[in-house]
Design an enzyme around this catalytic site. Structure first.
Site, short mmCIF file in Angstrom:
data_model
loop_
_atom_site.label_atom_id
_atom_site.label_comp_id
_atom_site.label_asym_id
_atom_site.label_seq_id
_atom_site.Cartn_x
_atom_site.Cartn_y
_atom_site.Cartn_z
CD GLN A 167 -1.05 -0.28 3.75
OE1 GLN A 167 -0.98 0.56 4.62
NE2 GLN A 167 -1.90 -1.30 3.81
CG HIS A 174 -0.68 5.50 3.57
ND1 HIS A 174 -1.82 4.73 3.68
CD2 HIS A 174 0.31 4.77 4.11
CE1 HIS A 174 -1.51 3.59 4.28
NE2 HIS A 174 -0.22 3.59 4.55
CD GLU A 223 1.20 3.64 7.62
OE1 GLU A 223 0.01 3.36 7.45
OE2 GLU A 223 2.13 2.89 7.27
CG HIS A 225 4.34 1.03 3.38
ND1 HIS A 225 4.00 2.26 2.86
CD2 HIS A 225 3.39 0.75 4.30
CE1 HIS A 225 2.89 2.68 3.44
NE2 HIS A 225 2.48 1.78 4.32
NE ARG A 243 -6.31 -2.23 1.73
CZ ARG A 243 -7.37 -1.47 1.97
NH1 ARG A 243 -8.11 -1.03 0.97
NH2 ARG A 243 -7.68 -1.15 3.21
ZN LIG Z 1 0.66 1.90 5.50
#
Ligand SMILES: [Zn+2]
Length: 411
Positions: free
Chosen positions: A98, A100, A135, A264, A283
């Site tokens: 995925q 972001h 993240e 990642h 995704r």
């Molecule tokens: Zn992630």
């Protein structure tokens, strides 16, 4: 400060032992337990237990008094919401691949899907909220991941080493343009291959990986990972994409920062994750969930090279994982078995403290005292006074501290 109970998320890739063990429940649990959420995410907020035994969600607490709980600056900047979510991840199986969106992409994608009338909880919704989702993942045990595109020169070597006729053409494409544009071209080609072409190519690639692992080749670890993904998803283009990403092993205390656009996939292990309070996930496959390739391609960043591993910069008694992201900051305090020093945490919250080893005592000048054992956490609103903390007992102890980004603390 108040004791906080995390919310358990039962995804299929989770472990049946890690989270139940941490919370002192019988193991193995009846279902895999993948994540433990400490935060005020509307999907599953953590709960505060009051002295009278009643429970109230952290979301309700923040909503009732955003300025008092978050501090004025943080409340104003994030519209009265706690900007971060702290998690424990317990991965037994690989997650999906995925990426972001950035803040701009998220705002634009959210507005587009709102205008198109796609319900926010629909399975095909890419942007359920208008926020970025940076993240940081910090290993508690050895933690394995794929993250970011490998230096294309090394990828060319890997593809030549595993020697598959079906890949030869693609290797030469990348060798002719070993840079982010070349990676974008190859990734786009692979991820959009028709199923019939994938069904021909993937078995050949997996056979080549088996041979390379048997021969103990230079890229055996990378090939083993491709085989693991191929076994679970034998017809999925994400298996090819995995050939292009860095294979990373983090030791306990080491962390990766995954900014917007970073592709990642978490493979295995237990970690702390801190992220912006968002569900915007694009995704790339290796999942039964919604995959939107054109939207993924708008977001993925093809910058390449080794991923920096953060070990935590010393800052007083703590180690700080600096990322520059405004939503969050994670830091760590360790005590060995003889070290019983006292550490002062300023009162500029909001913050969540989570004990991950041993036992610690928190106390302030107003006489509040809280003992935290491994797996326990507290919520500290911005209005709380400074608190001191030290290890108790004779074990090593470890405390993680999750706060908003430094620029937004204080009143
Ligand atoms: Zn992630």
């Amino acid at each position: 400060m108040e004791l906080l109970q995390g919310a358990v998320r039962a995804y299929a890739w989770g472990s049946r032992t890690t989270i139940p063990e941490l919370l002192g429940r019988p193991v193995p649990s009846p279902h895999p337990e993948a994540e433990l959420w400490y935060g005020a995410h509307p999907g599953d907020p953590a709960r505060v237990r009051r002295a009278d035994g009643s429970e109230v969600s952290l979301l309700e607490i923040v909503d009732a008094d955003p300025h008092g709980q978050l501090g004025t600056r943080c409340a104003d900047r994030w519209d009265g919401r706690l900007p971060f979510l702290l998690k424990i991840l317990a991965a037994e199986e690989p997650l999906s691949m995925q990426a972001h969106p950035s803040a701009e992409q998220a705002a634009e994608g959210y507005a587009r899907e709102e205008a198109a009338g796609i319900p926010r909880d629909a399975a095909n919704r890419n942007y359920p909220d208008p926020t970025a989702k940076p993240e940081l993942v910090c290993a508690l045990t050895e933690f394995h991941a794929l993250a970011g595109f490998r230096d294309p020169y090394r990828t060319v070597r890997l593809l030549r080493e595993i020697e598959t006729p079906g890949l030869a053409h693609y290797v030469e494409l990348l060798a002719g343009q070993p840079d982010p544009d070349g990676l974008r071209a190859l990734f786009t080609t692979w991820i959009t291959l028709p199923q019939s072409a994938l069904d021909e190519l993937l078995p050949e690639v997996l056979d080549a990986c088996v041979r390379h692992v048997r021969e103990g080749g230079e890229f055996a670890v990378e090939c083993r990972t491709v085989l693991q993904l191929g076994e679970a998803h034998p017809r999925d283009a994400g298996v090819l994409a995995a050939l292009l990403l860095n294979r990373v092993t983090l030791r306990s205390g080491e962390a990766l920062y995954l900014p917007a656009g970073n592709l990642h996939l978490y493979l295995y292990g237990t970690a702390i994750e801190i992220l912006a309070n968002s569900d915007n996930i694009l995704r790339c496959g290796l999942t039964p969930k919604h995959v939107d390739v054109p939207e993924l391609l708008r977001v993925v960043d093809f910058q390449c090279g080794d991923m920096p591993v953060l070990t935590g910069e010393p800052d007083g008694s703590a180690a700080v994982y600096r990322t520059g992201t405004p939503e969050f900051q994670l830091s760590r305090v360790d005590w060995d078995s003889v070290d019983r020093r006292e550490v002062e945490l300023d009162g500029s919250g909001p913050e969540i403290l989570l004990c991950t080893a041993g036992e610690v005592l928190l106390y302030d000048d107003e006489g509040t005292k809280v003992e935290l054992r491994r797996g326990e956490s507290v919520w500290r609103p911005a209005s709380d006074p400074a608190v001191r903390v030290r290890a108790v007992g004779e074990e090593v102890a470890q405390l993680f501290r999750a706060t908003s980004g430094t620029s937004l603390r204080g009143h």
